[in-house]
Design an enzyme around this catalytic site. Structure first.
Site, PDB file in Angstrom:
ATOM      1  N   ASP A 162      -5.251  80.415  44.396  1.00 43.36           N
ATOM      2  CA  ASP A 162      -4.739  81.384  43.419  1.00 43.36           C
ATOM      3  C   ASP A 162      -5.448  82.723  43.497  1.00 43.36           C
ATOM      4  O   ASP A 162      -4.942  83.735  43.032  1.00 43.36           O
ATOM      5  CB  ASP A 162      -4.998  80.847  42.001  1.00 43.36           C
ATOM      6  CG  ASP A 162      -3.927  79.912  41.520  1.00 43.36           C
ATOM      7  OD1 ASP A 162      -2.765  80.103  41.892  1.00 43.36           O
ATOM      8  OD2 ASP A 162      -4.265  78.988  40.754  1.00 43.36           O
TER       9      ASP A 162
HETATM   10  C1  BGC Z   1      -8.487  79.020  39.066  1.00 46.34           C
HETATM   11  C2  BGC Z   1      -7.063  78.836  38.957  1.00 46.34           C
HETATM   12  C3  BGC Z   1      -6.435  79.830  38.006  1.00 46.34           C
HETATM   13  C4  BGC Z   1      -6.828  81.206  38.354  1.00 46.34           C
HETATM   14  C5  BGC Z   1      -6.373  82.112  37.268  1.00 46.34           C
HETATM   15  C6  BGC Z   1      -8.723  80.400  39.430  1.00 46.34           C
HETATM   16  O1  BGC Z   1     -10.094  80.597  39.482  1.00 46.34           O
HETATM   17  O2  BGC Z   1      -9.019  78.145  40.015  1.00 46.34           O
HETATM   18  O3  BGC Z   1      -6.912  77.583  38.455  1.00 46.34           O
HETATM   19  O4  BGC Z   1      -5.047  79.756  38.074  1.00 46.34           O
HETATM   20  O5  BGC Z   1      -8.203  81.266  38.487  1.00 46.34           O
HETATM   21  O6  BGC Z   1      -7.053  83.303  37.255  1.00 46.34           O
HETATM   22  C1  NOJ Z   2      -6.587  75.492  40.209  1.00 48.18           C
HETATM   23  C2  NOJ Z   2      -5.116  75.620  40.093  1.00 48.18           C
HETATM   24  O1  NOJ Z   2      -4.640  74.787  39.059  1.00 48.18           O
HETATM   25  C3  NOJ Z   2      -4.459  75.242  41.399  1.00 48.18           C
HETATM   26  O2  NOJ Z   2      -3.069  75.401  41.299  1.00 48.18           O
HETATM   27  C4  NOJ Z   2      -5.010  76.082  42.499  1.00 48.18           C
HETATM   28  O3  NOJ Z   2      -4.432  75.663  43.711  1.00 48.18           O
HETATM   29  C5  NOJ Z   2      -6.509  75.990  42.565  1.00 48.18           C
HETATM   30  N1  NOJ Z   2      -7.082  76.292  41.296  1.00 48.18           N
HETATM   31  C6  NOJ Z   2      -7.117  76.908  43.616  1.00 48.18           C
HETATM   32  O4  NOJ Z   2      -7.025  78.241  43.239  1.00 48.18           O
END
Ligand code: BGC
Ligand code: NOJ
Length: 820
Positions: free
Chosen positions: A487
Site C-alpha cells: 500500500d
Molecule cells: C498499512 C496498510 C494501510 C496503509 C494506509 C500501511 O502502512 O500497512 O495496511 O492500508 O498503511 O496508510
Molecule cells: C496491510 C493491508 O491490509 C494490506 O492490504 C497490504 O497489502 C499490506 N498492509 C501491505 O501494505
C-alpha cells in the site's frame, strides 16, 4: 520472558500476570455479534459493523492503553474493601490472577481476601448477545457479605460520531430500565430500530445508567463512588454518557459458590412495531424479553457453551496434524486457523490497532484471508467471494474495501490499487480446488452493486485479468496505479503536503510506474484462469491466458531481473526500484516471493539466486525484512513507504505477511530446512519466550515486527488482523507439510527438513476424511514419489477425489531420495 503458557489440551493461552507488555486480546462471537476482549476485560462489542453499530464505548490510544470494557467490581460489605477481579481498571493487588483465552471465549478472574471471582465471557453461536457467567466463591472459613457491580459504557452507535460529535451527543443519550434490564435506547425515538440491553440473572439491589452518577464527580473507573459507598443511585441517563451498572448483593456461607449471568445484547424491532403501546415512546420489549429470560438460565448458557465448543471442534477438525514440532502443531492445529476465522469475521476493521472506524472489509485482504479459511468454512467463503465480486467495478478494477453492514464498496481508504482485482482470481481458484463447486462460476453478481449489471462470476474473473492487460507499461509490466500489495509504494503520488493521506490523494498523471510484483501475481492469476477456462471447455480463453502468462514471464525475464534478485518496480520516470542501482531500498522481499511462486526463474537458477539474496540481505533472526537498506530519508517519488522511520512497517520492518511467500518459494525449490527456518522465525509460539521483546500475543501473528534498522528491533505491532494468518497456514500446511487441494485431488507433496521422519495428518476434503501418513526416512530430503491410497499403489503424489462423500481414506505417502 513469558507472561503465561499454552494449555494445548484445552486450546487456551493462560495468562498468569495481568501486566502483559500490551493488552492481549481475544475475540468473542462471529459475523453478527463481535466482542473484543483483552486479558484485563477491556474492549468493546459491536453488531456486524464496528463503525456503524458499536454497542459499547472504547477510547483508543488511552492511558493506560486499554481502559474501558466489561468491568466487574467486588466489594466486601463487611470491610468496605473493593477490587477488580480482572485487575483493570483498579489494578488491584490480587492473590491469584488468571486469564484463559480460548476459542471464542475468555475466562478472567482472580482472588482477593478469600473471595474468588471469575467470569466466562462468550457469545452463544448464532446469538446477538454476549454472556458473562460469573462465579463468586467464598473461600473463607466465615460468612461473607459481598456486593458485585457489573458495568458497561454504551456507545451511541456510530463510533466515529460518538468520538467526535459531542455538541449533539451529550444531549441524545436515553435509556429505559424495566424488570432489572437496562435498555440503551439513544436515537431509538427517531430513526433507529435497534437498541442494546444489559441484563442480570439476580434481582439487582440497585442500578445506574448515568456514568458520572456511578463514578462520582472527577472520578474514573478505578474508584467509582457507587462501589465505594456500596450502593448505586438508580440514575437515569438523560444525555451525557449512558451506561449500565447492576448491583447485586450476595450473602455467602463458607465454601459457598454462586453463579450469576449478565447479558449484553443487541436487539431490533420492526419499524412499525418499535413502540409498546403503539404511539408511545416506550421501547417494545415483547420480542426480546423471552430471549433475555432464556439466556439468563444456567442450562441455556451451559448448552450454548457446549455448542460453541462443538462448533470449534468441527472447524478445527478440518485439518489436524501431528509432527514432532510443538510450535508447528500448536499453531497449525489451533491458533493459526482460529486467527484465520477471526480475519474472516473482522477483516481489518476492529482490533487494538484498528479502531473499527477506519477500515471495513478489504478487497485484497479478504481474498487472501480466504486462502486460509476456505477449508474451515466453505459456505462463508462462497458468500464472501460473491460479496467481493459484487463490489468489483465494471472496469474489472475494485474498490479497496466495502462496509460490512451495507456490503457496498467505498473509496475511503483509496482506490486504484492495480493488484486488487487479481486476488479475486486466486481466491476463487482456491475455493474451486477446495470444494469442486464449479457452479459458483455461473452465480451472477453485479458490478459496483448496481442492479441490472449482474454477470456470472466467471465474467468477473475475466474482467479482473483484463484489467491488468489493459494497463501495461513500457517494459511490458503491469502499471502499478496507486500502489500494489504494498500500500505504501505510491509511485505516482509525490505528496508534499503534511498530513495528506498517501492513499487517497490525487495521483500525478502521465507516469509509467510499473510493478514487478503485479507481474508475478498476474502470472499466477492467468495460469489459474487458464485452468478454470480449460475445465469449462473455454479453450479460446484458456489459450489466451496461457499466452498472456508466458508473455508476462518474458517481460519479467527481460526487465524484472536485477542480476541477483528480482527488481521491485519501475518508478514514475521509468527508473528501477529495488535494484543495486539504488542507494537504499536495493532489494525488496515481495517480488522474490511472488515471482518464484509463479515459477519464474525456477528452471534457470534465478529463483535459487533470488532466494540466496533474500537469505543474505533480508533475513534476520526476527523474520525477513521487507526492504534493505531501509530508506533513511523521505523519497518524494516513492510515497508512504519512506514516510516511516527506518525499520518500521513497510520501510524495512519484518512485514510478516510476506514471509510465508518465501517459505513457499523455499519449498518449491526443495529447501525444506529453509522453509521451516523461516517458518519458525515468526511463529508466535516459537517467540513466546521473547514476549518481553515481541510484546504482542504469543498465540497469533502480528502484521509487523520491527526490522533491523529499528531501535526496537524484534518488537511486534498490529497483531490479529493481518494476511499473515492466512499465508502462514497455507505455507505450513500446503507447502511444508504439502497437503494441497487441487482440482483433481489432494496433493501430498511435503518439503521437509532432513531430520524429520515423517508426520501424520487428518484432512477433511470434498466431504471425505483423508488420514495421511507421510513416511520419510530421517536424513532423506526427497519428495513424495508414490502413495498407497486405501492400499492401492499410485505413482506420484496426488490422492484422487473421494468416490463418495463421507468416505474414510487411508493415504500413505513415501518419499524418494532424489539421489536414488
Ligand atoms: C498499512 C496498510 C494501510 C496503509 C494506509 C500501511 O502502512 O500497512 O495496511 O492500508 O498503511 O496508510
Ligand atoms: C496491510 C493491508 O491490509 C494490506 O492490504 C497490504 O497489502 C499490506 N498492509 C501491505 O501494505
Amino acid at each position: 520472558m513469558p507472561f503465561g503458557h499454552f494449555d494445548d489440551e484445552h486450546r487456551e493461552y493462560v495468562i498468569t500476570r495481568p501486566d502483559t507488555p500490551l493488552p492481549w486480546l481475544n475475540y468473542l462471537g462471529a459475523a453478527d455479534f463481535v466482542g473484543l476482549i483483552s486479558n484485563t476485560a477491556g474492549g468493546y462489542a459491536y453488531y456486524r459493523d464496528a463503525r456503524l453499530r458499536r454497542l459499547t464505548r472504547y477510547r483508543y490510544n488511552n492511558a493506560p492503553l486499554d481502559l474501558g470494557g466489561r468491568y466487574l467490581y467486588v466489594r466486601d460489605d463487611d470491610s468496605a474493601d473493593y477490587w477488580s477481579p480482572s485487575w483493570q481498571p483498579m489494578r488491584s493487588e490480587l492473590e491469584e490472577y488468571r486469564c484463559r483465552h480460548g476459542l471464542g471465549y475468555s475466562l478472567i478472574g482472580a482472588q482477593r481476601a478469600g473471595i474468588r471471582v471469575e467470569t466466562l465471557y462468550f457469545v452463544p453461536p448464532g446469538a446477538t448477545l454476549e454472556v458473562w457467567r460469573t462465579t463468586v466463591v467464598n473461600e473463607r472459613a466465615s460468612r461473607a457479605h459481598v456486593s458485585l457491580f457489573s458495568t458497561v459504557e454504551f456507545c451511541l452507535w456510530d463510533a466515529q460520531d460518538d468520538a467526535t460529535n459531542f455538541q449533539r451527543n451529550y444531549s441524545v443519550g436515553e435509556v429505559e430500565v424495566a424488570d432489572g434490564v437496562i435498555y440503551h435506547t439513544s436515537e431509538y425515538r427517531e430513526r433507529r430500530d435497534h437498541f442494546a440491553y444489559f441484563a442480570c440473572s439476580e434481582p439487582p439491589a440497585g442500578f445506574d445508567t448515568q456514568r458520572d452518577a456511578f463514578l462520582g464527580p472527577y472520578r474514573g473507573w478505578d474508584a467509582p463512588i457507587a462501589v465505594e459507598r456500596g450502593a448505586c443511585s438508580g440514575s437515569i441517563a438523560h444525555g451525557w454518557q449512558p451506561m449500565g451498572a447492576h448491583h447485586v448483593r450476595l450473602d455467602l456461607a463458607p465454601g459457598e459458590s454462586r453463579e450469576l449471568i449478565f447479558l449484553l445484547g443487541y436487539g431490533e424491532n420492526p419499524i412499525d412495531a418499535k413502540f409498546d403501546p403503539p404511539g408511545s415512546g416506550t421501547l417494545a420489549k415483547r420480542a426480546v424479553r423471552p430471549l433475555i429470560e432464556g439466556y439468563l438460565q444456567r442450562e441455556a448458557v451451559a448448552a450454548a457453551l457446549d455448542d460453541l465448543h462443538a462448533q470449534w471442534d468441527e472447524v478445527l477438525g478440518k485439518l489436524q496434524v501431528r509432527t514432532d514440532h510443538e510450535h508447528l502443531d500448536r499453531m497449525v492445529n489451533t491458533w493459526n486457523p482460529y486467527q484465520c476465522v477471526v480475519t474472516l469475521n473482522v477483516s481489518r476493521s476492529a482490533s487494538l490497532f484498528e479502531s473499527g472506524v477506519g477500515r471495513g472489509i478489504g478487497f485484497r485482504d479478504s481474498n487472501q484471508d480466504l486462502l486460509g479459511f476456505v477449508h474451515l468454512d466453505p459456505a462463508r467463503a462462497r458468500e464472501r467471494l460473491l460479496d467481493l465480486a459484487a463490489t468489483q467495478l465494471p472496469s474489472g478494477g475494485a474498490y479497496h474495501q466495502y462496509q460490512p453492514l451495507t456490503k457496498r464498496g467505498n473509496d475511503a481508504v483509496g482506490s486504484g490499487f492495480n493488484d486488487d482485482p487479481l486476488w479475486l482470481v486466486l481466491a476463487t481458484a482456491a475455493y474451486l480446488k477446495e470444494t469442486g463447486d464449479a457452479g459458483i462460476l455461473d452465480e451472477v453478481a453485479p458490478y459496483d452493486n448496481a442492479a441490472g449489471s449482474e454477470q456470472a462470476l466467471y465474467e468477473h474473473l475475466q474482467r479482473a485479468v483484463g484489467y491488468t492487460l489493459e494497463r501495461i507499461g513500457p517494459h511490458g509490466l503491469p502499471l502499478i496505479g496507486r500502489a500494489d500489495w504494498n500500500d505504501c509504494l505510491n509511485l505516482n503520488c509525490f505528496s508534499e503536503t503534511p498530513g495528506e493521506s498517501f492513499q487517497t490523494t490525487e495521483n500525478r498523471p502521465g507516469g509509467v510506474a510499473e510493478s514487478v510484483f503485479i507481474a508475478g501475481l498476474f502470472v499466477l492469476a492467468a495460469r489459474e484462469s487458464a485452468e478454470i477456462a480449460q475445465r469449462r471447455g473455454d479453450t479460446a480463453s484458456e489459450a489466451r491466458y496461457r499466452r498472456a502468462a508466458d508473455e508476462m514471464v518474458a517481460a519479467v525475464d527481460a526487465h524484472g531481473w536485477d542480476g541477483a534478485w528480482f527488481r521491485r518496480a519501475y518508478d514514475y520516470f521509468g527508473r528501477p526500484v529495488g535494484s543495486v542501482e539504488n542507494d537504499e531500498g536495493q532489494i525488496f522481499v515481495e517480488p522474490q516471493g511472488i515471482c518464484v511462486m509463479a515459477g519464474i526463474g525456477l528452471h534457470d537458477g534465478r529463483a535459487q539466486q533470488a532466494l540466496a539474496s533474500v537469505r543474505e540481505r533480508l533475513a534476520t533472526p526476527h523474520g525477513i525484512a521487507l526492504v534493505q537498506p531501509a530508506f533513511s530519508r523521505y523519497q518524494l517519488h516513492l510515497g508512504e513507504i519512506s514516510s516511516y522511520p527506518p525499520g518500521y512497517k513497510e520501510n524495512g520492518g519484518v512485514f510478516c505477511h510476506t514471509n510465508p511467500w518465501l517459505m513457499i518459494a523455499e519449498a518449491m525449490t526443495g529447501n525444506g530446512e529453509g522453509a521451516m527456518d523461516y517458518y519458525l522465525r515468526i511463529n508466535p509460539s516459537a517467540r513466546e519466550t521473547l514476549s518481553d521483546v515481541h510484546l504482542c500475543e504469543p498465540y497469533v501473528y502480528a502484521q509487523m515486527i520491527a526490522g533491523p534498522e529499528a531501535p526496537t528491533f524484534g518488537e511486534a505491532k498490529n497483531s490479529w488482523l493481518t494476511g499473515t494468518a492466512a499465508w502462514n497456514l497455507v505455507a505450513a500446511t500446503q507447502w511444508i507439510l504439502g497437503i494441497r487441494p487441487e482440482h483433481d485431488g489432494l496433493r501430498i507433496d511435503p518439503c521437509l527438513p532432513a531430520e524429520w521422519a515423517g508426520f501424520t495428518a487428518t484432512r477433511i476434503f470434498r466431504g471425505a476424511t483423508y488420514r495421511i501418513t507421510v513416511h520419510k526416512p530421517g536424513g532423506v530430503v526427497g519428495r513424495v514419489a508414490r502413495l498407497n491410497v486405501d492400499g492401492v499403489p499410485i505413482v506420484g503424489s496426488l490422492a484422487p477425489l473421494p468416490s463418495r462423500p463421507g468416505a474414510e481414506i487411508e493415504v500413505e505417502a513415501f518419499t524418494a531420495n532424489p539421489a536414488t
